[in-house]
Design an enzyme around this catalytic site. Structure first.
Site, mmCIF file in Angstrom:
data_model
loop_
_atom_site.group_PDB
_atom_site.id
_atom_site.type_symbol
_atom_site.label_atom_id
_atom_site.label_comp_id
_atom_site.label_asym_id
_atom_site.label_seq_id
_atom_site.Cartn_x
_atom_site.Cartn_y
_atom_site.Cartn_z
ATOM 1 C CG ASN A 144 59.592 51.290 47.890
ATOM 2 O OD1 ASN A 144 59.597 50.922 49.066
ATOM 3 N ND2 ASN A 144 58.469 51.500 47.202
ATOM 4 C CD1 TRP A 145 65.275 48.199 50.187
ATOM 5 C CD2 TRP A 145 65.417 47.593 52.351
ATOM 6 N NE1 TRP A 145 66.599 48.210 50.539
ATOM 7 C CE2 TRP A 145 66.715 47.840 51.866
ATOM 8 C CE3 TRP A 145 65.262 47.206 53.684
ATOM 9 C CZ2 TRP A 145 67.848 47.704 52.667
ATOM 10 C CZ3 TRP A 145 66.393 47.077 54.495
ATOM 11 C CH2 TRP A 145 67.667 47.321 53.979
ATOM 12 C CE LYS A 146 57.484 48.349 45.632
ATOM 13 N NZ LYS A 146 56.649 48.009 44.475
ATOM 14 C CG HIS B 174 54.559 53.318 46.256
ATOM 15 N ND1 HIS B 174 53.764 52.259 45.873
ATOM 16 C CD2 HIS B 174 55.763 53.144 45.658
ATOM 17 C CE1 HIS B 174 54.487 51.477 45.074
ATOM 18 N NE2 HIS B 174 55.691 51.984 44.936
ATOM 19 C CD GLU C 251 53.392 48.654 46.066
ATOM 20 O OE1 GLU C 251 54.045 48.786 47.128
ATOM 21 O OE2 GLU C 251 53.886 48.214 45.011
ATOM 22 C CD GLU D 259 57.345 54.005 41.780
ATOM 23 O OE1 GLU D 259 58.425 53.397 41.754
ATOM 24 O OE2 GLU D 259 56.489 53.830 42.665
ATOM 25 N N GLY E 4 56.202 46.043 39.637
ATOM 26 C CA GLY E 4 56.232 44.642 40.035
ATOM 27 C C GLY E 4 55.708 43.685 38.977
ATOM 28 C CB SER F 69 59.411 46.471 35.719
ATOM 29 O OG SER F 69 58.270 45.865 36.303
ATOM 30 N N GLY G 253 62.066 48.933 43.103
ATOM 31 C CA GLY G 253 61.426 48.045 44.067
ATOM 32 C C GLY G 253 62.185 46.747 44.211
ATOM 33 N N GLY G 254 61.656 45.689 43.623
ATOM 34 C CA GLY G 254 62.217 44.351 43.768
ATOM 35 C C GLY G 254 63.729 44.261 43.599
HETATM 36 P P1 13P Z 1 59.405 47.275 41.065
HETATM 37 O O1 13P Z 1 60.781 47.829 40.755
HETATM 38 O O2 13P Z 1 59.443 46.038 41.879
HETATM 39 O O3 13P Z 1 58.576 47.172 39.824
HETATM 40 O O4 13P Z 1 58.690 48.369 41.998
HETATM 41 C C1 13P Z 1 58.717 49.691 41.637
HETATM 42 C C2 13P Z 1 58.239 50.499 42.778
HETATM 43 O O5 13P Z 1 57.079 50.445 43.146
HETATM 44 C C3 13P Z 1 59.212 51.342 43.488
HETATM 45 O O6 13P Z 1 58.594 52.215 44.364
#
Ligand code: 13P
Length: 246
Positions: A9-11, A95, A97, A166, A172, A210, A231-232
């Site tokens: 997930n590149w966000k 998600h 967010e 999640e 994050g 994470s 994510g990251g």
């Molecule tokens: P991180 O891997 O950066 O913690 O993010 C997880 C996430 O929200 C994937 O959708």
């Protein structure tokens, strides 16, 4: 048997030049005959780029959000049918967010899952509790409520989704859930899904929050964890491939 799947997930990250390098790196580094599927969910403007870079490869792509409406006067929104035109396989819905920053309710998330299926794609339905909810002992009831809301809208088609757990406090933060904790929640989700039939019990259940190359193996070794939503770490070719291969 649930399929093994690792999704990036590149966000809201990326630009044309970096995306080119990242997509080419993934394509070059991921074996065509892998037993696990990998996918990247990119910002809307880059769907064409993912399609161009990944067509004919073993890597699929998708979006991070979708409108719950089919079309019409919804300025700034993107319909599932539009996303589907770019050859997308997945759409992330619900998600945390989106839920916390943009006020998406359980009902909206459920409608988005329905719109995604309607357009022939697979929703990745995200569920997860906040730290306060976990501390108060409500963690499992929150994720079950979020899952049930989707089931109440799409019924047996829940078997055609992917579900991602999640925990909000792990996203994050560098503070991943322990494999034991993640497995415990996945077991609850699996049991709930099984109540809707064998196929529903076999959906892929991903863990997100994470995940790094260093902890992926222990997480993915758990009985009910079928992969990850990353994510990251998905923004780095080597790190993402290491996770995907863990
Ligand atoms: P991180 O891997 O950066 O913690 O993010 C997880 C996430 O929200 C994937 O959708």
């Amino acid at each position: 048997m649930p399929g093994k799947l690792v999704v990036g997930n590149w966000k809201m990250n990326g630009d044309l030049r970096h995306n080119d390098a990242l997509l080419a790196g993934l394509r070059a580094g991921w074996p065509v005959r892998a037993t696990r599927e990998i996918s990247v969910c990119v910002p809307f403007p880059y769907l064409w780029q993912a399609q161009a870079a990944l067509s004919g490869s073993a890597i699929s792509w998708g979006a991070q959000n979708v409108s719950e409406h089919a079309h019409g006067a919804y300025t700034g929104e993107v319909a599932a049918s539009m996303i589907a035109e770019f050859g997308c396989r997945y759409v992330i819905v619900g998600h945390s967010e989106r839920r916390t920053l943009y006020g998406e309710t359980d009902a909206m998330v459920a409608a988005k899952a329905g719109a995604t299926l309607q357009a022939g794609m697979t929703p990745i339905v995200c569920v997860g509790e906040s730290w306060a909810e976990r501390e108060s002992g409500a963690g499992e009831s929150v994720v079950v409520r979020q899952l049930d809301a989707v089931v109440s809208r799409i019924g047996g088609r829940i078997a055609e989704t992917v579900v991602a757990y999640e925990p909000v406090w792990a996203i994050g933060t560098g503070r991943s859930a322990t494999p034991e904790l993640a497995q415990a929640v996945h077991e609850v989700l699996r049991k709930r899904l099984r109540e809707h039939g064998e196929a529903a019990g076999n959906v892929s259940l991903l863990y997100g929050g994470s995940v790094k190359a260093g902890n992926a193996k222990a997480l993915f070794a758990c009985a009910d964890i079928d992969g990850g939503l990353i994510g990251g770490a998905s923004l780095n070719v080597d790190e993402f491939l290491a996770i995907a291969g863990a």
